[in-house]
Write an enzyme that holds these catalytic residues in place. Structure first.
Site, PDB file in Angstrom:
ATOM      1  N   ARG A 167      -8.991  10.418  -3.340  1.00  0.00           N
ATOM      2  CA  ARG A 167      -9.194   9.111  -2.693  1.00  0.00           C
ATOM      3  C   ARG A 167      -9.794   8.087  -3.650  1.00  0.00           C
ATOM      4  NH1 ARG A 167      -6.522  11.834  -0.294  1.00  0.00           N
ATOM      5  NH2 ARG A 167      -6.511  12.418   1.890  1.00  0.00           N
ATOM      6  N   SER A 237      -8.899   8.312   9.108  1.00  0.00           N
ATOM      7  CA  SER A 237      -9.991   9.170   8.645  1.00  0.00           C
ATOM      8  C   SER A 237     -11.133   8.311   8.109  1.00  0.00           C
ATOM      9  CB  SER A 237      -9.496  10.114   7.550  1.00  0.00           C
ATOM     10  OG  SER A 237      -8.464  10.948   8.045  1.00  0.00           O
ATOM     11  N   GLU A 332     -14.619   6.790   3.798  1.00  0.00           N
ATOM     12  CA  GLU A 332     -13.334   6.583   3.125  1.00  0.00           C
ATOM     13  C   GLU A 332     -12.901   5.125   3.124  1.00  0.00           C
ATOM     14  OE1 GLU A 332      -8.740   8.088   3.654  1.00  0.00           O
ATOM     15  OE2 GLU A 332     -10.337   9.565   3.838  1.00  0.00           O
TER      16      GLU A 332
END
Length: 337
Positions: A167, A237, A332
């Site tokens: 990520r 998420s 995130e």
């Protein structure tokens, strides 16, 4: 060509949580040539430039100074490679990611089928190094076209030069305020090459499902587990799956034999949703925000116009998970404002 730049524009419809903050200046980018006008405006007004896509990986937590630009560049094409089985899939940054994935699998091409139904745009995919079901965008990415706002030059950057990790990418850090993604190129193939390690043994009828079958299975799973941001504010998420050493993994496993985790090189990737669920947060609602009852990894906004309660919920979850497992969760979505 003339940009339509507005002042004090509400961003409520440009972030998937639906928080109602404003941009000092705002416009929608529809043509690459308009980037030069944008740079003129920024220099003239001595203001910050912030580029966003669909706003689906964003926590807007305040008004945004300077110019906010929605990257709406469109265009996609398939280019035949040196081998008849190999293709390059070129996408403009504003293309809807899921639509592009669907287009590719309906051409019988493998490479990004596991990344179905991830919200957002093609341009945001390498920034976040999006991933799902054992595949990350870096696995299929060839190169990224960028516009350097300092030199006003377009160039192609190899995927190897993007410093990808879980990520993470160079675009989130070193290039955050200097490079704008305008196009991406992906390597796809007609050769059967399914990535099935994150699926159950009974997920497919065949040992070698087609790209379309995988796409449809992923889409079905995600629709069952994740809320539609058009109906319930969320950014997918909310926490990254934490990467821990083998020692930490083994220590947690002793106390929690049902720990959900996946090998990640010499480390382990823990399922953040499982950790949050075990900490007792799944399905809880607090002050108009909450943890989705079908997937604890997703935080939702029911009726808040500002982000304060969501950020307070985030902090409470992080604290509880750390106290219970000695593991620190990291958000995130990118914070802005």
């Amino acid at each position: 060509m003339s940009l339509n730049i507005s002042y004090d524009q509400s961003l409520k419809h440009y972030n998937s949580f639906g928080f109602d903050y404003s941009a000092e200046y705002f416009c929608i980018l529809n043509d690459q040539a308009e980037l030069f006008e944008l740079m003129d405006f920024v220099e003239r007004n001595r203001c910050q430039l912030t580029m966003i896509g669909a706003g689906s990986n964003l926590v807007l937590k305040g008004d945004v100074k300077g110019l906010v630009v929605v990257n709406n560049l469109k265009g996609r094409k398939l280019i035949v490679g040196e081998s008849p089985a190999d293709f390059t899939f070129e996408l403009a940054a504003g293309e809807v990611w899921h639509d592009a994935v669907e287009y590719s699998v309906r051409q019988g091409l493998y490479g990004i089928e596991n990344l179905a139904l991830i919200p957002g745009t093609a341009g945001a995919a390498p920034v976040q190094n999006i991933g799902a079901y054992g595949v990350e965008i870096k696995d299929a990415l060839l190169e990224v076209e960028v516009f350097d706002i300092r030199t006003r030059v377009f160039s192609w950057v190899s995927a190897l030069d993007c410093d990808f990790s879980y990520r993470e990418s160079r675009f989130k850090h070193e290039w955050k305020d200097s490079h704008i993604v305008t196009k991406i190129r992906l390597k796809l193939s007609t050769v059967v090459n399914p990535k099935l390690s994150y699926f159950s043994d009974s997920a497919f009828d065949s040992l070698d499902p087609s790209a379309l079958e995988i796409f449809e299975k992923v889409s079905t799973i995600r629709r069952e587990k994740l809320p539609d941001p058009k109906r319930l504010g969320n950014a997918g998420s909310f926490f990254k799956n934490p990467i821990v050493t083998d020692r930490v993994y083994q220590d947690i496993k002793k106390s929690y034999p049902n720990l959900v985790a996946y090998p990640y090189g010499v480390s382990w990737k823990l399922a953040a949703g499982w950790l949050i669920d075990q900490a007792g947060w799944k399905g809880k609602c607090v002050d108009g925000v909450g943890v989705y009852d079908k997937q604890a990894l997703v935080l939702v906004n029911y009726d808040n116009k500002v982000a304060d309660n969501l950020l307070a919920l985030q902090d409470s979850i992080v604290t509880d998970v750390q106290q219970k497992f000695d593991v620190v969760l990291e958000r995130e979505p990118i914070a802005l404002g």
